[in-house]
Design a protein around this motif. Structure first.
Motif, PDB file in Angstrom:
ATOM      1  N   ILE A  51       0.833  -1.208   0.000  1.00  0.00           N
ATOM      2  CA  ILE A  51       0.000   0.000   0.000  1.00  0.00           C
ATOM      3  C   ILE A  51       0.861   1.249   0.000  1.00  0.00           C
ATOM      4  CG2 ILE A  51      -1.709   1.283   1.347  1.00  0.00           C
ATOM      5  CD1 ILE A  51      -2.636  -1.373   2.516  1.00  0.00           C
ATOM      6  N   GLN A  52       0.482   2.226  -0.799  1.00  0.00           N
ATOM      7  CA  GLN A  52       1.211   3.495  -0.853  1.00  0.00           C
ATOM      8  C   GLN A  52       0.587   4.517   0.111  1.00  0.00           C
ATOM      9  OE1 GLN A  52       3.988   3.453  -2.791  1.00  0.00           O
ATOM     10  NE2 GLN A  52       3.329   1.337  -3.150  1.00  0.00           N
ATOM     11  N   LEU A  53       1.435   5.443   0.557  1.00  0.00           N
ATOM     12  CA  LEU A  53       0.961   6.488   1.481  1.00  0.00           C
ATOM     13  C   LEU A  53      -0.206   7.291   0.905  1.00  0.00           C
ATOM     14  CD1 LEU A  53       3.867   8.343   3.338  1.00  0.00           C
ATOM     15  CD2 LEU A  53       1.938   7.098   4.315  1.00  0.00           C
ATOM     16  N   GLN A  54      -0.110   7.601  -0.396  1.00  0.00           N
ATOM     17  CA  GLN A  54      -1.175   8.398  -1.020  1.00  0.00           C
ATOM     18  C   GLN A  54      -2.518   7.672  -0.955  1.00  0.00           C
ATOM     19  OE1 GLN A  54       1.968   7.793  -2.049  1.00  0.00           O
ATOM     20  NE2 GLN A  54       2.253   8.695  -4.069  1.00  0.00           N
ATOM     21  N   GLU A  55      -2.481   6.353  -1.075  1.00  0.00           N
ATOM     22  CA  GLU A  55      -3.713   5.571  -0.991  1.00  0.00           C
ATOM     23  C   GLU A  55      -4.331   5.683   0.402  1.00  0.00           C
ATOM     24  OE1 GLU A  55      -3.585   1.683  -3.550  1.00  0.00           O
ATOM     25  OE2 GLU A  55      -1.667   1.862  -2.501  1.00  0.00           O
ATOM     26  N   LEU A  56      -3.455   5.690   1.416  1.00  0.00           N
ATOM     27  CA  LEU A  56      -3.956   5.809   2.791  1.00  0.00           C
ATOM     28  C   LEU A  56      -4.554   7.192   3.026  1.00  0.00           C
ATOM     29  CD1 LEU A  56      -1.141   3.982   4.805  1.00  0.00           C
ATOM     30  CD2 LEU A  56      -3.399   3.121   4.196  1.00  0.00           C
ATOM     31  N   GLU A  57      -3.918   8.214   2.414  1.00  0.00           N
ATOM     32  CA  GLU A  57      -4.457   9.578   2.541  1.00  0.00           C
ATOM     33  C   GLU A  57      -5.857   9.647   1.954  1.00  0.00           C
ATOM     34  OE1 GLU A  57      -1.564  12.282   0.822  1.00  0.00           O
ATOM     35  OE2 GLU A  57      -0.108  11.701   2.369  1.00  0.00           O
ATOM     36  N   LYS A  58      -6.011   9.070   0.778  1.00  0.00           N
ATOM     37  CA  LYS A  58      -7.308   9.066   0.108  1.00  0.00           C
ATOM     38  C   LYS A  58      -8.348   8.332   0.964  1.00  0.00           C
ATOM     39  CE  LYS A  58      -9.281   7.454  -4.251  1.00  0.00           C
ATOM     40  NZ  LYS A  58      -9.044   6.553  -5.382  1.00  0.00           N
ATOM     41  N   LEU A  59      -7.935   7.213   1.505  1.00  0.00           N
ATOM     42  CA  LEU A  59      -8.819   6.400   2.346  1.00  0.00           C
ATOM     43  C   LEU A  59      -9.286   7.171   3.580  1.00  0.00           C
ATOM     44  CD1 LEU A  59      -9.945   3.437   2.955  1.00  0.00           C
ATOM     45  CD2 LEU A  59      -7.856   3.126   4.293  1.00  0.00           C
ATOM     46  N   THR A  60      -8.322   7.776   4.293  1.00  0.00           N
ATOM     47  CA  THR A  60      -8.681   8.457   5.544  1.00  0.00           C
ATOM     48  C   THR A  60      -9.517   9.709   5.269  1.00  0.00           C
ATOM     49  OG1 THR A  60      -6.527   9.567   5.546  1.00  0.00           O
ATOM     50  CG2 THR A  60      -6.715   7.585   6.874  1.00  0.00           C
ATOM     51  N   GLU A  61      -9.226  10.410   4.173  1.00  0.00           N
ATOM     52  CA  GLU A  61     -10.031  11.589   3.807  1.00  0.00           C
ATOM     53  C   GLU A  61     -11.478  11.176   3.522  1.00  0.00           C
ATOM     54  OE1 GLU A  61      -9.305  14.717   3.892  1.00  0.00           O
ATOM     55  OE2 GLU A  61      -7.137  14.641   4.204  1.00  0.00           O
ATOM     56  N   ALA A  62     -11.623  10.104   2.777  1.00  0.00           N
ATOM     57  CA  ALA A  62     -12.968   9.649   2.403  1.00  0.00           C
ATOM     58  C   ALA A  62     -13.753   9.214   3.646  1.00  0.00           C
ATOM     59  CB  ALA A  62     -12.886   8.502   1.402  1.00  0.00           C
ATOM     60  N   ILE A  63     -13.087   8.531   4.564  1.00  0.00           N
ATOM     61  CA  ILE A  63     -13.749   8.084   5.796  1.00  0.00           C
ATOM     62  C   ILE A  63     -14.178   9.282   6.643  1.00  0.00           C
ATOM     63  CG2 ILE A  63     -13.328   6.961   8.022  1.00  0.00           C
ATOM     64  CD1 ILE A  63     -11.622   4.889   6.499  1.00  0.00           C
ATOM     65  N   LEU A  64     -13.304  10.294   6.712  1.00  0.00           N
ATOM     66  CA  LEU A  64     -13.617  11.502   7.477  1.00  0.00           C
ATOM     67  C   LEU A  64     -14.861  12.177   6.911  1.00  0.00           C
ATOM     68  CD1 LEU A  64     -12.892  13.543   9.698  1.00  0.00           C
ATOM     69  CD2 LEU A  64     -11.327  14.642   8.095  1.00  0.00           C
ATOM     70  N   THR A  65     -14.916  12.312   5.591  1.00  0.00           N
ATOM     71  CA  THR A  65     -16.039  12.971   4.937  1.00  0.00           C
ATOM     72  C   THR A  65     -17.332  12.194   5.145  1.00  0.00           C
ATOM     73  OG1 THR A  65     -14.497  13.703   3.250  1.00  0.00           O
ATOM     74  CG2 THR A  65     -16.838  13.947   2.757  1.00  0.00           C
ATOM     75  N   LYS A  66     -17.243  10.895   4.967  1.00  0.00           N
ATOM     76  CA  LYS A  66     -18.477  10.081   4.990  1.00  0.00           C
ATOM     77  C   LYS A  66     -18.950   9.764   6.414  1.00  0.00           C
ATOM     78  CE  LYS A  66     -21.351   6.593   3.663  1.00  0.00           C
ATOM     79  NZ  LYS A  66     -22.519   6.671   2.828  1.00  0.00           N
ATOM     80  N   TYR A  67     -18.022   9.428   7.311  1.00  0.00           N
ATOM     81  CA  TYR A  67     -18.429   8.924   8.628  1.00  0.00           C
ATOM     82  C   TYR A  67     -18.017   9.823   9.801  1.00  0.00           C
ATOM     83  CZ  TYR A  67     -19.507   4.483   6.328  1.00  0.00           C
ATOM     84  OH  TYR A  67     -20.045   3.518   5.524  1.00  0.00           O
ATOM     85  N   GLY A  68     -17.170  10.835   9.556  1.00  0.00           N
ATOM     86  CA  GLY A  68     -16.758  11.716  10.638  1.00  0.00           C
ATOM     87  C   GLY A  68     -15.720  11.117  11.576  1.00  0.00           C
ATOM     88  N   TYR A  69     -15.157   9.974  11.221  1.00  0.00           N
ATOM     89  CA  TYR A  69     -14.037   9.418  11.993  1.00  0.00           C
ATOM     90  C   TYR A  69     -12.739   9.921  11.387  1.00  0.00           C
ATOM     91  CZ  TYR A  69     -16.675   5.996  14.753  1.00  0.00           C
ATOM     92  OH  TYR A  69     -17.521   5.390  15.643  1.00  0.00           O
ATOM     93  N   ASP A  70     -11.854  10.462  12.247  1.00  0.00           N
ATOM     94  CA  ASP A  70     -10.650  11.094  11.704  1.00  0.00           C
ATOM     95  C   ASP A  70      -9.398  10.239  11.942  1.00  0.00           C
ATOM     96  OD1 ASP A  70      -8.707  12.716  10.755  1.00  0.00           O
ATOM     97  OD2 ASP A  70      -9.247  14.479  11.955  1.00  0.00           O
ATOM     98  N   PHE A  71      -8.998   9.516  10.914  1.00  0.00           N
ATOM     99  CA  PHE A  71      -7.760   8.734  10.981  1.00  0.00           C
ATOM    100  C   PHE A  71      -6.616   9.434  10.238  1.00  0.00           C
ATOM    101  CE2 PHE A  71     -11.075   5.328  11.206  1.00  0.00           C
ATOM    102  CZ  PHE A  71     -10.790   4.878  12.484  1.00  0.00           C
ATOM    103  N   THR A  72      -6.861  10.691   9.801  1.00  0.00           N
ATOM    104  CA  THR A  72      -5.879  11.328   8.912  1.00  0.00           C
ATOM    105  C   THR A  72      -4.547  11.574   9.609  1.00  0.00           C
ATOM    106  OG1 THR A  72      -6.733  13.523   9.478  1.00  0.00           O
ATOM    107  CG2 THR A  72      -7.636  12.502   7.505  1.00  0.00           C
ATOM    108  N   ASN A  73      -4.561  11.707  10.938  1.00  0.00           N
ATOM    109  CA  ASN A  73      -3.306  11.962  11.651  1.00  0.00           C
ATOM    110  C   ASN A  73      -2.867  10.776  12.498  1.00  0.00           C
ATOM    111  OD1 ASN A  73      -2.525  14.644  10.825  1.00  0.00           O
ATOM    112  ND2 ASN A  73      -4.468  15.273  11.727  1.00  0.00           N
ATOM    113  N   TYR A  74      -3.246   9.592  12.064  1.00  0.00           N
ATOM    114  CA  TYR A  74      -2.712   8.402  12.702  1.00  0.00           C
ATOM    115  C   TYR A  74      -1.273   8.180  12.219  1.00  0.00           C
ATOM    116  CZ  TYR A  74      -6.857   6.759  15.173  1.00  0.00           C
ATOM    117  OH  TYR A  74      -7.888   6.629  16.073  1.00  0.00           O
TER     118      TYR A  74
END
Lengths: 281, 193
Positions: free
Chosen positions: A12-35
């Motif tokens: 997995i690439q870092l950019q993919e994780l960024e995309k994943l965490t951004e999408a989760i934040l937008t849709k569900y309000g859980y913030d994993f972007t700074n894990y």
């Protein structure tokens, strides 16, 4: 001698994780972007393997359209490995050095931040009971995850953890026996429910939510290791705001706040067990 | 003396070891040049409930200062770092550590696979990995990942190992650049100085 692996490894690439965490934040309000991405990546890889997926994009599609799958994802990516009296030397210091100070106060409040399945909540309750302080304690146990919070309230722990629990407990200068606090049922240890009669269980996300009460002691051990330094700074501020002046903060054995922005508002009470005291507002 | 098979500049050394590796690691830390140009990061299987004494035992002969990193602390050149008891040690980026209390990997915490895979991700072809004696398969997956990312792989010669399971598992998992005895491992590490 060398034979290539039968199944391709997931990379997995870092950019993919960024995309994943951004999408989760937008849709569900859980913030994993700074894990901390090193650990988060391992968790996401594990989720992919568990579900027979090969790319983060596939995972993202499933997450966005299946809220039940998302709940399971949160359970899988957050870390819920804990044990009774983890680091017995810490509990010993708590018993002999910190609780006597709290004992001088008519009542006192304790927060288990990111309590997970509650092993530390029960450990603390046993300690307080032995020191004759349990009745005067107001205790909060919070976590990002509803499933583990429910487990924490059940007080049922697998029998395979019994030996480790007893070994750890025996090193805390105990005043009783661990078996005084639980009964075996179907191979599980079931702890005495009166231990958590004063405990309020509550959903709380350290990455997003704010302080909700003032405490004399906060345990937040081996939680922030999963966050990057930006989020760690946010959480240190939140914990600082949640402490009375003179209140104590306990971190994991290899966590430190000396580098954080508000380090000067704390002083170290015990270096090897990473216990700090709030000395400035 | 070695014709270097992998020319990319190296910035980080990771070393994994288990049963039988402790004297080898001691010898490496004794033989390595003082003020070595890179951080040397060690993941050695150790007792989960013994926090004290391990770092101190490594320090006795080491030419480099030995530390057990705190979470998010820096990996500095000229220092040796050893994974603390009951934590996984990871590289968060090329210069920072991260710790984790996640599940055992290959029955181990700290696990060599966990360190090696995370180091491969952030160091790529600038990484040197050394895998020593041991009685389980930890490290093999990590070595394969490092290979894919272009790092340089060294395995202790199984004939010299008191436990050969670990180096042999790595040799089966991927193509290794060097299979060397301890003194040659020290020599090649010092060539990168």
């Amino acid at each position: 001698m060398y034979s290539p692996a039968s199944e391709p490894d997931i990379d997995i690439q870092l950019q993919e994780l960024e995309k994943l965490t951004e999408a989760i934040l937008t849709k569900y309000g859980y913030d994993f972007t700074n894990y901390a991405m090193s650990s988060f990546k391992r968790r996401v890889t594990m989720v992919l393997k568990k579900n027979g997926l090969s790319t983060v994009d596939q995972l993202l599609q499933k997450l966005l359209y299946d809220p039940a799958f998302f709940d399971q994802f949160v359970l899988d990516v957050t870390v819920n490995t804990t044990e009774m009296f983890r680091d017995p030397s810490f509990w010993k210091v708590l018993r002999h050095q910190i609780l006597p100070i709290l004992n001088t106060r008519p009542e006192f409040n304790i927060w288990h931040a990111a309590a997970s399945t509650g092993e530390e909540v029960v450990s603390m309750a046993m300690l307080l009971k032995e020191e004759g302080m349990l009745d005067r304690a107001k205790i909060y146990a919070t976590d990002i995850n509803h499933v583990v919070l429910k487990k924490a309230q059940n007080l049922v722990y697998p029998g395979r953890n019994k030996d480790l629990s007893e070994q750890n407990y025996a090193q805390t200068d105990p005043k009783g026996k661990l078996e005084d606090y639980y009964q075996m049922a179907d191979g599980d240890m079931v702890f005495d429910p009166t231990l958590i009669a004063n405990v309020k269980f509550k959903h709380h996300d350290l990455a997003i939510d704010h302080h909700f009460f003032k405490f004399d002691l906060i345990l937040c051990r081996n939680v922030m290791i999963y966050f990057n330094q930006k989020l760690q700074n946010r959480v240190f501020e939140l914990l600082h705001n949640s402490l009375f002046l003179g209140g104590f903060l306990a971190l994991g054995a290899k966590e430190s706040l000396i580098w954080c922005k508000i380090a000067d508002k704390f002083e170290s009470v015990n270096d090897s067990e990473k216990i700090y005291k709030k000395i400035k507002l | 003396m070695f014709s270097l098979k992998n020319k990319a500049e190296k910035t980080t050394v990771v070393i994994g070891g288990s049963a039988g590796s402790f004297p080898i690691v001691n010898r490496i830390l004794e033989g390595i040049r003082p003020q070595y140009r890179m951080p040397v990061i060690l993941c050695l299987h150790r007792l989960r409930d013994k926090r004290e004494g391990f770092k101190e035992a490594l320090e006795i002969k080491s030419k480099l200062p030995v530390n057990e990193p705190n979470d998010k602390s820096l990996a500095l050149p000229g220092h040796a770092y050893v994974a603390p008891a009951n934590y996984h040690l990871l590289m968060e980026d090329a210069t920072h550590f991260a710790l984790a209390t996640t599940e055992l990997v290959q029955y181990s915490r700290p696990s060599i696979d966990v360190l090696f895979e995370s180091a491969a991700d952030v160091c790529g072809q600038h990484l040197i990995a050394v895998l020593l004696s041991g009685a389980n398969r930890d490290g093999a997956t990590g070595m394969r990942h490092i290979k894919r990312k272009g790092g340089l792989l060294i395995v202790q010669d199984p004939q010299e190992c008191s436990m050969r399971t670990m180096p042999e598992a790595a040799l089966q998992a991927t193509e290794v650049d060097y299979v060397l005895k301890t003194e040659d491992i020290i020599r090649i590490l010092n060539e990168f100085h």
